[in-house]
Write a protein that holds these residues in place. Structure first.
Motif, short mmCIF file in Angstrom:
data_model
loop_
_atom_site.label_atom_id
_atom_site.label_comp_id
_atom_site.label_asym_id
_atom_site.label_seq_id
_atom_site.Cartn_x
_atom_site.Cartn_y
_atom_site.Cartn_z
N LEU A 56 80.27 140.65 25.01
CA LEU A 56 80.38 141.05 23.64
C LEU A 56 79.22 142.01 23.13
CD1 LEU A 56 81.60 137.86 22.01
CD2 LEU A 56 82.66 139.83 22.01
N LYS A 57 79.77 143.03 22.47
CA LYS A 57 78.94 144.13 22.14
C LYS A 57 78.82 144.08 20.53
CE LYS A 57 80.51 146.96 25.86
NZ LYS A 57 81.33 148.14 26.24
N PRO A 58 77.50 144.67 19.89
CA PRO A 58 77.59 144.63 18.35
C PRO A 58 78.67 145.43 17.98
CG PRO A 58 75.33 145.19 19.34
CD PRO A 58 76.35 145.04 20.55
N GLY A 116 77.27 137.80 25.15
CA GLY A 116 77.67 136.60 24.78
C GLY A 116 79.05 136.44 24.93
N SER A 117 79.77 135.16 24.85
CA SER A 117 81.20 135.04 24.78
C SER A 117 81.71 134.07 23.65
CB SER A 117 81.51 134.20 26.26
OG SER A 117 81.13 135.09 27.43
N LEU A 118 82.88 134.19 23.36
CA LEU A 118 83.59 133.51 22.37
C LEU A 118 85.32 133.51 22.74
CD1 LEU A 118 82.30 134.85 18.87
CD2 LEU A 118 82.01 132.53 19.70
N ARG A 119 85.70 132.48 22.26
CA ARG A 119 87.16 132.09 22.55
C ARG A 119 87.75 132.01 21.16
NH1 ARG A 119 91.41 128.12 26.02
NH2 ARG A 119 90.61 126.74 24.49
N LEU A 120 88.82 132.97 20.83
CA LEU A 120 89.63 132.88 19.89
C LEU A 120 90.81 132.04 19.82
CD1 LEU A 120 88.89 136.29 17.92
CD2 LEU A 120 87.55 134.23 18.10
N GLY A 137 87.59 129.99 15.98
CA GLY A 137 86.66 130.13 17.10
C GLY A 137 85.84 131.34 17.01
N GLY A 138 85.95 132.05 15.89
CA GLY A 138 84.72 132.96 15.45
C GLY A 138 83.43 132.43 15.33
N GLY A 139 82.59 133.27 15.32
CA GLY A 139 81.07 132.97 15.16
C GLY A 139 80.21 134.08 15.30
N SER A 140 78.94 133.60 15.36
CA SER A 140 77.79 134.70 15.75
C SER A 140 77.50 134.56 17.11
CB SER A 140 76.76 134.58 14.66
OG SER A 140 77.32 134.85 13.20
N VAL A 141 77.19 135.42 17.99
CA VAL A 141 76.57 135.54 19.10
C VAL A 141 75.75 136.71 19.44
CG1 VAL A 141 78.46 134.19 20.20
CG2 VAL A 141 78.56 136.67 20.39
N GLN A 142 74.86 136.56 20.38
CA GLN A 142 74.13 137.70 20.81
C GLN A 142 75.06 138.50 21.83
OE1 GLN A 142 70.38 136.08 22.17
NE2 GLN A 142 69.64 136.39 20.14
#
Length: 129
Positions: free
Chosen positions: A86-88, A16-20, A8-13
Motif C-alpha cells: 500500500l501507498k499513501p 502494509g497490507s489490508l483485506r477488504l 476491513g479498512g483501517g490505518s497502515v503504513q
C-alpha cells in the motif's frame, strides 16, 4: 432487500497490507459484475477492480495492478479486495458495488460507476508514509 456491507479498512503504513470484505445479501454475487471503487477527498470516484465469475473476468486499474487482488467466495456471497504494498496515494474511502455482468467489460471506462446499481456504505483506508 439488497445490501452490501464493507469491512476491513483501517490505518497502515506504506508497504502494509489490508483485506477488504464486502458481504452481500438479497442477491447472488456470482450473477453480477462486482466492483471495488475508491474516492479520496476532493477527487472523483475511481474504479479499482472488478470481477464477474460467470465470465471468468477480472479488471484492474493500472494504479493497482500487481498490488491488489479481487476475489469472491460464492459460498459466503462475499467479495474481497486484498491490498498489498500500500501507498499513501491509496488512501481513500473504498466502496463495493454491483452491476449487470456486461458492465465488467467496460469497468475502466470513465463514468462506469454510474452503471453500478447497488453500493455499500464504504470503508476507510488510510496509508501513512
Amino acid at each position: 432487500q439488497v445490501q452490501l456491507v464493507e469491512s476491513g479498512g483501517g490505518s497502515v503504513q506504506t508497504g502494509g497490507s489490508l483485506r477488504l470484505s464486502c458481504a452481500a445479501s438479497g442477491f447472488i454475487i456470482r450473477a453480477y459484475c462486482m466492483g471495488w471503487f475508491r474516492q479520496a477527498p476532493g477527487k472523483e470516484r475511481e474504479g479499482v477492480a472488478a470481477i464477474y465469475t460467470g465470465g471468468g473476468t477480472t479488471n484492474y486499474a493500472d494504479s493497482v495492478k500487481g498490488r491488489f487482488t479481487i476475489s469472491q467466495d460464492n459460498a459466503k456471497n462475499t467479495l474481497y479486495l486484498q491490498m498489498n504494498s500500500l501507498k499513501p496515494e491509496d488512501t481513500a474511502m473504498y466502496y463495493c458495488a454491483a452491476a449487470s455482468p456486461v458492465t465488467c467489460s467496460r469497468f475502466l471506462v470513465a463514468g462506469a460507476a454510474g452503471q453500478f446499481a447497488y453500493w455499500g456504505q464504504g470503508t476507510q483506508v488510510t496509508v501513512s508514509s
